[in-house]
Scaffold this active site. Structure first.
Site, PDB file in Angstrom:
ATOM      1  N   ASN A  59       0.865  -1.185   0.000  1.00  0.00           N
ATOM      2  CA  ASN A  59       0.000   0.000   0.000  1.00  0.00           C
ATOM      3  C   ASN A  59       0.901   1.235   0.000  1.00  0.00           C
ATOM      4  O   ASN A  59       1.480   1.584   1.031  1.00  0.00           O
ATOM      5  CB  ASN A  59      -0.885  -0.036   1.265  1.00  0.00           C
ATOM      6  CG  ASN A  59      -1.710   1.227   1.429  1.00  0.00           C
ATOM      7  OD1 ASN A  59      -1.818   2.040   0.505  1.00  0.00           O
ATOM      8  ND2 ASN A  59      -2.292   1.400   2.601  1.00  0.00           N
ATOM      9  N   TRP A  60       1.035   1.864  -1.156  1.00  0.00           N
ATOM     10  CA  TRP A  60       1.946   3.008  -1.276  1.00  0.00           C
ATOM     11  C   TRP A  60       1.360   4.269  -0.635  1.00  0.00           C
ATOM     12  O   TRP A  60       2.044   5.258  -0.491  1.00  0.00           O
ATOM     13  CB  TRP A  60       2.256   3.290  -2.734  1.00  0.00           C
ATOM     14  CG  TRP A  60       3.152   2.272  -3.381  1.00  0.00           C
ATOM     15  CD1 TRP A  60       3.641   1.117  -2.827  1.00  0.00           C
ATOM     16  CD2 TRP A  60       3.661   2.317  -4.726  1.00  0.00           C
ATOM     17  NE1 TRP A  60       4.423   0.451  -3.734  1.00  0.00           N
ATOM     18  CE2 TRP A  60       4.460   1.161  -4.913  1.00  0.00           C
ATOM     19  CE3 TRP A  60       3.532   3.205  -5.791  1.00  0.00           C
ATOM     20  CZ2 TRP A  60       5.120   0.892  -6.105  1.00  0.00           C
ATOM     21  CZ3 TRP A  60       4.183   2.941  -6.990  1.00  0.00           C
ATOM     22  CH2 TRP A  60       4.970   1.794  -7.140  1.00  0.00           C
ATOM     23  N   LYS A  61       0.091   4.231  -0.311  1.00  0.00           N
ATOM     24  CA  LYS A  61      -0.596   5.406   0.255  1.00  0.00           C
ATOM     25  C   LYS A  61      -0.381   6.623  -0.653  1.00  0.00           C
ATOM     26  O   LYS A  61      -0.317   6.467  -1.856  1.00  0.00           O
ATOM     27  CB  LYS A  61      -0.109   5.662   1.681  1.00  0.00           C
ATOM     28  CG  LYS A  61      -0.131   4.409   2.549  1.00  0.00           C
ATOM     29  CD  LYS A  61       0.046   4.715   3.992  1.00  0.00           C
ATOM     30  CE  LYS A  61       0.117   3.418   4.777  1.00  0.00           C
ATOM     31  NZ  LYS A  61       0.047   3.593   6.201  1.00  0.00           N
ATOM     32  N   HIS A  99      -9.528   1.151   5.147  1.00  0.00           N
ATOM     33  CA  HIS A  99      -8.240   1.341   5.826  1.00  0.00           C
ATOM     34  C   HIS A  99      -8.451   2.328   6.973  1.00  0.00           C
ATOM     35  O   HIS A  99      -9.244   3.262   6.857  1.00  0.00           O
ATOM     36  CB  HIS A  99      -7.208   1.879   4.827  1.00  0.00           C
ATOM     37  CG  HIS A  99      -5.820   1.865   5.378  1.00  0.00           C
ATOM     38  ND1 HIS A  99      -5.375   2.805   6.280  1.00  0.00           N
ATOM     39  CD2 HIS A  99      -4.784   1.013   5.168  1.00  0.00           C
ATOM     40  CE1 HIS A  99      -4.123   2.528   6.606  1.00  0.00           C
ATOM     41  NE2 HIS A  99      -3.741   1.452   5.940  1.00  0.00           N
ATOM     42  N   GLU A 105      -6.815   4.718   7.960  1.00  0.00           N
ATOM     43  CA  GLU A 105      -6.570   6.126   7.600  1.00  0.00           C
ATOM     44  C   GLU A 105      -7.788   6.727   6.913  1.00  0.00           C
ATOM     45  O   GLU A 105      -8.060   7.917   7.037  1.00  0.00           O
ATOM     46  CB  GLU A 105      -5.297   6.233   6.736  1.00  0.00           C
ATOM     47  CG  GLU A 105      -4.058   6.051   7.608  1.00  0.00           C
ATOM     48  CD  GLU A 105      -2.847   5.507   6.891  1.00  0.00           C
ATOM     49  OE1 GLU A 105      -2.826   5.507   5.642  1.00  0.00           O
ATOM     50  OE2 GLU A 105      -1.908   5.061   7.589  1.00  0.00           O
ATOM     51  N   GLU A 112      -5.436  -4.938  10.755  1.00  0.00           N
ATOM     52  CA  GLU A 112      -4.421  -3.912  10.924  1.00  0.00           C
ATOM     53  C   GLU A 112      -4.683  -3.120  12.214  1.00  0.00           C
ATOM     54  O   GLU A 112      -5.505  -2.190  12.214  1.00  0.00           O
ATOM     55  CB  GLU A 112      -4.455  -2.938   9.741  1.00  0.00           C
ATOM     56  CG  GLU A 112      -4.144  -3.573   8.414  1.00  0.00           C
ATOM     57  CD  GLU A 112      -3.517  -2.568   7.459  1.00  0.00           C
ATOM     58  OE1 GLU A 112      -2.416  -2.836   6.980  1.00  0.00           O
ATOM     59  OE2 GLU A 112      -4.121  -1.511   7.228  1.00  0.00           O
ATOM     60  N   GLY A 126       2.546   2.107  10.923  1.00  0.00           N
ATOM     61  CA  GLY A 126       3.576   3.145  10.825  1.00  0.00           C
ATOM     62  C   GLY A 126       4.287   3.466  12.125  1.00  0.00           C
ATOM     63  O   GLY A 126       5.038   4.437  12.206  1.00  0.00           O
ATOM     64  N   SER A 145       3.368  -2.238  10.489  1.00  0.00           N
ATOM     65  CA  SER A 145       4.810  -2.264  10.786  1.00  0.00           C
ATOM     66  C   SER A 145       5.492  -3.586  10.444  1.00  0.00           C
ATOM     67  O   SER A 145       6.435  -4.007  11.124  1.00  0.00           O
ATOM     68  CB  SER A 145       5.072  -1.884  12.241  1.00  0.00           C
ATOM     69  OG  SER A 145       4.730  -0.523  12.454  1.00  0.00           O
ATOM     70  N   GLY A 161       2.686  -1.212   4.363  1.00  0.00           N
ATOM     71  CA  GLY A 161       2.702   0.216   4.052  1.00  0.00           C
ATOM     72  C   GLY A 161       4.108   0.704   3.791  1.00  0.00           C
ATOM     73  O   GLY A 161       4.649   0.534   2.694  1.00  0.00           O
ATOM     74  N   GLY A 162       4.741   1.296   4.804  1.00  0.00           N
ATOM     75  CA  GLY A 162       6.068   1.913   4.653  1.00  0.00           C
ATOM     76  C   GLY A 162       7.088   1.028   3.953  1.00  0.00           C
ATOM     77  O   GLY A 162       7.811   1.489   3.047  1.00  0.00           O
TER      78      GLY A 162
HETATM   79  C1  PEP Z   1      -0.834   0.187   6.238  1.00  0.00           C
HETATM   80  O1  PEP Z   1      -1.031   1.374   6.334  1.00  0.00           O
HETATM   81  O2  PEP Z   1      -1.618  -0.543   5.608  1.00  0.00           O
HETATM   82  C2  PEP Z   1       0.351  -0.355   6.882  1.00  0.00           C
HETATM   83  C3  PEP Z   1       0.361  -1.625   7.186  1.00  0.00           C
HETATM   84  O3  PEP Z   1       1.353   0.533   7.143  1.00  0.00           O
HETATM   85  P1  PEP Z   1       2.790   0.189   7.758  1.00  0.00           P
HETATM   86  O4  PEP Z   1       3.279  -1.092   7.141  1.00  0.00           O
HETATM   87  O5  PEP Z   1       3.654   1.362   7.371  1.00  0.00           O
HETATM   88  O6  PEP Z   1       2.612   0.064   9.232  1.00  0.00           O
END
Ligand code: PEP
Length: 273
Positions: A12-14, A101, A103, A171, A177, A216, A237-238
């Site tokens: 997920n590049w957001k 999600h 967010e 999640e 994050g 994470s 994500g990241g």
């Molecule tokens: C996400 O936002 O879907 C996610 C899992 O982010 P991260 O891996 O950066 O915690």
């Protein structure tokens, strides 16, 4: 023996990436997947502006790495400025769409009822929704994790999900994050509860639903997290913005691949195997 749940690792590049860096990242990934294809499904969900460009770089619908979107509208067309409808995403080459999600639930006050409407639109357009659920830190401290995720799932899953493929991502909001993750045992407890809830709702079909863990995940912890029972991959994500790190998560997931049998059917009082 049937493998009902081929693992899925979704990036997920957001809201990150311009054409040049998105393309460079995609080409590097395609190169790695071409040289050593792992026995899992891999998905990239770039920002909407890059869907067509990245989709082309992935080799279109036949490419080894799938394309997905990060959201869709609950309606299929009309006067909804700024929204993108599920049929448009399918037309742009998407196979999946992330929905609900945290967010979006937080930044845009999306309710589970809205997530359900979006998931219905996605299924009707032939997309596989990835429905996200997860508790906040306060809910976790209050011991409400299982109740929260079950409730979100119950309210977010559309009727149509009874007959069509979808994915669930657990999640924890506090893990996204933050660099913190639940322990593998805690993840196992939540995923076990989600599977049990799905069995109550879908019966035998629940065994085919992939449950992703997200929050994470990185190259160092992927092995332990992906080995947990009922974890069928990750939503990343990241770490999905770093090719080598994302790839090491894909490799760790493939290395932990579990083979899932179709549940035994009862016939005439006897269990058929
Ligand atoms: C996400 O936002 O879907 C996610 C899992 O982010 P991260 O891996 O950066 O915690």
């Amino acid at each position: 023996m049937t493998d009902l749940r081929r693992p899925l690792v979704a990036g997920n590049w957001k809201m990150n990436g311009l054409r040049a860096d998105g393309l460079a990242r995609t080409r590097a990934l395609v190169d790695k997947a071409g040289k050593r294809p792992p026995a899992i499904d891999i998905l990239i969900c770039p920002p909407a502006t890059l869907l067509t460009t990245i989709g082309r770089a992935l080799g279109g619908r036949r490419g080894a790495i799938a394309l997905g979107a990060q959201d869709c509208a609950p309606r299929t067309s009309g006067a909804h400025t700024g929204d993108i409808a599920a049929p448009m995403l399918a037309d742009a080459g998407c196979r999946y769409v992330i929905l609900g999600h945290s967010e979006r639930r937080g930044d845009h006050r999306e309710t589970s009822a809205l997530v359900r409407a979006k998931a219905t639109a996605a299924l009707d357009s032939g997309l596989t929704p990835i429905v996200c659920v997860g508790e906040t830190a306060a809910q976790r401290r209050a011991g409400k994790t299982l109740a929260v995720v079950r409730n979100q799932l119950a309210r977010s899953l559309p009727e149509a999900a009874v007959a069509r493929p979808f994915v669930v991502a657990y999640e924890p909001v506090w893990a996204i994050g933050s660099g913190h993750t639940p322990t593998p045992a805690e993840v196992g407890k939540v995923h076990g509860a989600l599977r049990a809830w799905l069995e109550g709702r879908l019966g035998e079909r629940a065994a085919a639903v992939r449950l992703l863990y997200g929050g994470s995940v990185n190259g160092a912890n992927a092995q332990a997290l992906m080995a947990v029972a009922n974890v069928d991959g990750g939503l990343i994500g990241g770490a999905s913005l770093k090719v080598d790190e994302f790839w090491s998560i894909c490799v760790a997931t493939a290395g932990n691949r579990k083979t899932t049998r179709r549940p035994a059917r009862k016939q005439g009082g006897k269990v058929k195997r």
